[in-house]
Design a protein around this motif. Structure first.
Motif, mmCIF file in Angstrom:
data_model
loop_
_atom_site.group_PDB
_atom_site.id
_atom_site.type_symbol
_atom_site.label_atom_id
_atom_site.label_comp_id
_atom_site.label_asym_id
_atom_site.label_seq_id
_atom_site.Cartn_x
_atom_site.Cartn_y
_atom_site.Cartn_z
ATOM 1 N N ILE A 126 2.931 -37.895 -18.040
ATOM 2 C CA ILE A 126 3.553 -38.466 -19.226
ATOM 3 C C ILE A 126 4.770 -37.629 -19.635
ATOM 4 O O ILE A 126 5.820 -38.157 -19.995
ATOM 5 C CB ILE A 126 2.515 -38.593 -20.363
ATOM 6 N N GLU A 127 4.610 -36.333 -19.501
ATOM 7 C CA GLU A 127 5.730 -35.438 -19.821
ATOM 8 C C GLU A 127 6.862 -35.624 -18.811
ATOM 9 O O GLU A 127 8.035 -35.700 -19.176
ATOM 10 C CB GLU A 127 5.194 -34.000 -19.814
ATOM 11 N N LEU A 128 6.489 -35.764 -17.556
ATOM 12 C CA LEU A 128 7.457 -35.912 -16.469
ATOM 13 C C LEU A 128 8.356 -37.136 -16.664
ATOM 14 O O LEU A 128 9.545 -37.102 -16.362
ATOM 15 C CB LEU A 128 6.668 -36.048 -15.158
ATOM 16 N N VAL A 129 7.796 -38.234 -17.163
ATOM 17 C CA VAL A 129 8.599 -39.452 -17.331
ATOM 18 C C VAL A 129 9.070 -39.641 -18.779
ATOM 19 O O VAL A 129 9.668 -40.662 -19.121
ATOM 20 C CB VAL A 129 7.844 -40.719 -16.849
ATOM 21 N N GLY A 130 8.788 -38.658 -19.655
ATOM 22 C CA GLY A 130 9.313 -38.691 -21.017
ATOM 23 C C GLY A 130 8.683 -39.737 -21.919
ATOM 24 O O GLY A 130 9.374 -40.387 -22.697
ATOM 25 N N LEU A 131 7.361 -39.920 -21.829
ATOM 26 C CA LEU A 131 6.701 -40.920 -22.677
ATOM 27 C C LEU A 131 5.695 -40.280 -23.632
ATOM 28 O O LEU A 131 4.727 -40.936 -24.062
ATOM 29 C CB LEU A 131 5.972 -41.957 -21.803
ATOM 30 N N GLU A 132 5.920 -39.024 -24.008
ATOM 31 C CA GLU A 132 4.964 -38.291 -24.854
ATOM 32 C C GLU A 132 4.593 -39.068 -26.113
ATOM 33 O O GLU A 132 3.437 -39.084 -26.516
ATOM 34 C CB GLU A 132 5.522 -36.920 -25.267
ATOM 35 N N ASP A 133 5.588 -39.745 -26.714
ATOM 36 C CA ASP A 133 5.308 -40.423 -27.985
ATOM 37 C C ASP A 133 4.753 -41.845 -27.785
ATOM 38 O O ASP A 133 4.520 -42.558 -28.754
ATOM 39 C CB ASP A 133 6.564 -40.450 -28.861
ATOM 40 N N ARG A 134 4.546 -42.287 -26.545
ATOM 41 C CA ARG A 134 4.035 -43.635 -26.288
ATOM 42 C C ARG A 134 2.676 -43.617 -25.580
ATOM 43 O O ARG A 134 2.197 -44.648 -25.133
ATOM 44 C CB ARG A 134 5.032 -44.441 -25.424
ATOM 45 N N ARG A 135 2.067 -42.466 -25.528
ATOM 46 C CA ARG A 135 0.820 -42.262 -24.793
ATOM 47 C C ARG A 135 -0.266 -43.310 -25.074
ATOM 48 O O ARG A 135 -0.935 -43.791 -24.162
ATOM 49 C CB ARG A 135 0.311 -40.868 -25.173
ATOM 50 N N ASP A 136 -0.439 -43.676 -26.338
ATOM 51 C CA ASP A 136 -1.525 -44.586 -26.706
ATOM 52 C C ASP A 136 -1.059 -46.022 -26.908
ATOM 53 O O ASP A 136 -1.839 -46.880 -27.323
ATOM 54 C CB ASP A 136 -2.222 -44.085 -27.972
ATOM 55 N N ALA A 137 0.221 -46.287 -26.620
ATOM 56 C CA ALA A 137 0.736 -47.654 -26.782
ATOM 57 C C ALA A 137 0.205 -48.536 -25.659
ATOM 58 O O ALA A 137 -0.211 -48.044 -24.608
ATOM 59 C CB ALA A 137 2.262 -47.630 -26.759
ATOM 60 N N PHE A 138 0.236 -49.846 -25.894
ATOM 61 C CA PHE A 138 -0.145 -50.806 -24.852
ATOM 62 C C PHE A 138 1.119 -51.403 -24.245
ATOM 63 O O PHE A 138 2.174 -51.412 -24.900
ATOM 64 C CB PHE A 138 -1.062 -51.879 -25.455
ATOM 65 N N PRO A 139 1.036 -51.908 -23.026
ATOM 66 C CA PRO A 139 2.233 -52.430 -22.359
ATOM 67 C C PRO A 139 3.045 -53.413 -23.205
ATOM 68 O O PRO A 139 4.282 -53.355 -23.197
ATOM 69 C CB PRO A 139 1.670 -53.084 -21.098
ATOM 70 N N SER A 140 2.353 -54.291 -23.975
ATOM 71 C CA SER A 140 3.094 -55.287 -24.777
ATOM 72 C C SER A 140 3.953 -54.632 -25.856
ATOM 73 O O SER A 140 4.841 -55.268 -26.416
ATOM 74 C CB SER A 140 2.115 -56.257 -25.415
ATOM 75 N N GLN A 141 3.683 -53.360 -26.145
ATOM 76 C CA GLN A 141 4.450 -52.658 -27.197
ATOM 77 C C GLN A 141 5.604 -51.849 -26.618
ATOM 78 O O GLN A 141 6.276 -51.130 -27.353
ATOM 79 C CB GLN A 141 3.503 -51.728 -27.965
ATOM 80 N N LEU A 142 5.816 -51.946 -25.309
ATOM 81 C CA LEU A 142 6.831 -51.115 -24.657
ATOM 82 C C LEU A 142 8.068 -51.919 -24.276
ATOM 83 O O LEU A 142 7.979 -53.111 -23.996
ATOM 84 C CB LEU A 142 6.257 -50.499 -23.370
ATOM 85 N N SER A 143 9.215 -51.244 -24.228
ATOM 86 C CA SER A 143 10.432 -51.850 -23.677
ATOM 87 C C SER A 143 10.302 -51.892 -22.148
ATOM 88 O O SER A 143 9.432 -51.227 -21.574
ATOM 89 C CB SER A 143 11.642 -50.997 -24.062
#
Ligand code: ADP
Ligand code: ADP
Length: 233
Positions: A126-143
């Motif tokens: 998660i750190e490697l791809v820079g998604l620390e603040d989206r860890r618990d989000a679901f796919p429908s909530q992502l760009s």
């Protein structure tokens, strides 16, 4: 050497007709490089990818992954060898009912990692791809770009030798495409992972590939560094 593709042909038959989707394709993809395979629709890119990806066997020819001949594997060897290849898809192929962290953890579950090991590895990815603040989000909530970051982290989860990217930026707008390509280049530098990019877009190849091959009607018609390809008449 990561992939050595040796005179690979793939024929599809329908009735008496034979379609040569790949016609004696030979390519060598070196350890640590970013290699592009570019061609227009119908050129044979997906067929080649399915052969590299162990979803199909060539009609003739050999494909070596390191020393392993992919065209001569038993089912058990096939399972082991698949772990050495990570795939990034055009339409992300995420599990919609699972969070970002759980999507990334999925291949680790399949590979039998312990819960503690999965957790540590997911944190790292998660750190490697820079998604620390989206860890618990679901796919429908992502760009789209965030979804592809999840796809990349998942593909890298079990530390494959090679990352196969199948039109990985074709569903993204141009700014997002650039940021995903820059991420791939960064991962290549930091992890040393070999990347094979299959695309119909020259700007993708131009931005990050060290070398590329041009495929047309199932044949490699040109191959080289970007300078060599662009310099060709
Ligand atoms: P690309 O990915 O570059 O668009 P493909 O590898 O999908 O090209 O297709 C190459 C050729 O092989 C095309 O003519 C396509 O119609 C044909 N082809 C691909 N897959 C199959 C299949 N499963 N059965 C029959 N023909 C196929
Ligand atoms: P766990 O055994 O804690 O569920 P997993 O390996 O399944 O761990 O998942 C790795 C990470 O993903 C953990 O940090 C966990 O919190 C998170 N996770 C797993 N499943 C889900 C889920 N269904 N929803 C949200 N987060 C999850």
């Amino acid at each position: 050497m990561v992939f050595s593709i040796e005179s690979v042909s793939k024929e599809y038959r329908s009735g008496t007709k034979v379609l040569h989707a790949l016609d004696s394709v030979s390519l060598k993809i070196e350890d640590g490089e970013i290699f592009g395979i570019i061609g227009k629709s119908g050129a044979g890119k997906s067929t080649l990818l399915r052969c590299l990806n162990l979803l199909e066997r060539p009609t003739s020819g050999r494909i070596l992954l390191g020393d392993t001949d992919l065209t001569a594997l038993s089912p058990a060897q096939l399972r082991d060898t698949r772990k050495r290849i990570g795939v990034v898809f055009q339409h992300f192929n995420l599990l919609h009912s699972r969070s970002v962290a759980a999507n990334i953890a999925f291949p680790l579950e399949v590979a039998g990692y312990s819960r503690a090991d999965r957790r540590a590895r997911v944190d790292e990815l998660i750190e490697l791809v820079g998604l620390e603040d989206r860890r618990d989000a679901f796919p429908s909530q992502l760009s789209g770009g965030q979804k592809q970051r999840v796809g990349i982290a998942r593909a890298l989860a079990a530390s494959p030798d090679v990352l196969l990217c199948d039109e990985a930026t074709s569903a993204l707008d141009s700014d997002t495409t650039d940021s995903i390509l820059d991420l791939l280049a960064d991962l290549n530098r930091r992890l040393g992972v070999t990347i094979v990019l299959i695309t119909h877009e020259l700007n993708v190849v131009r931005r990050i590939c060290h070398r590329a091959a041009l495929i047309d009607q199932g044949r490699i018609v040109d191959e080289g560094t970007l300078t060599e390809l662009v310099a060709d008449p």
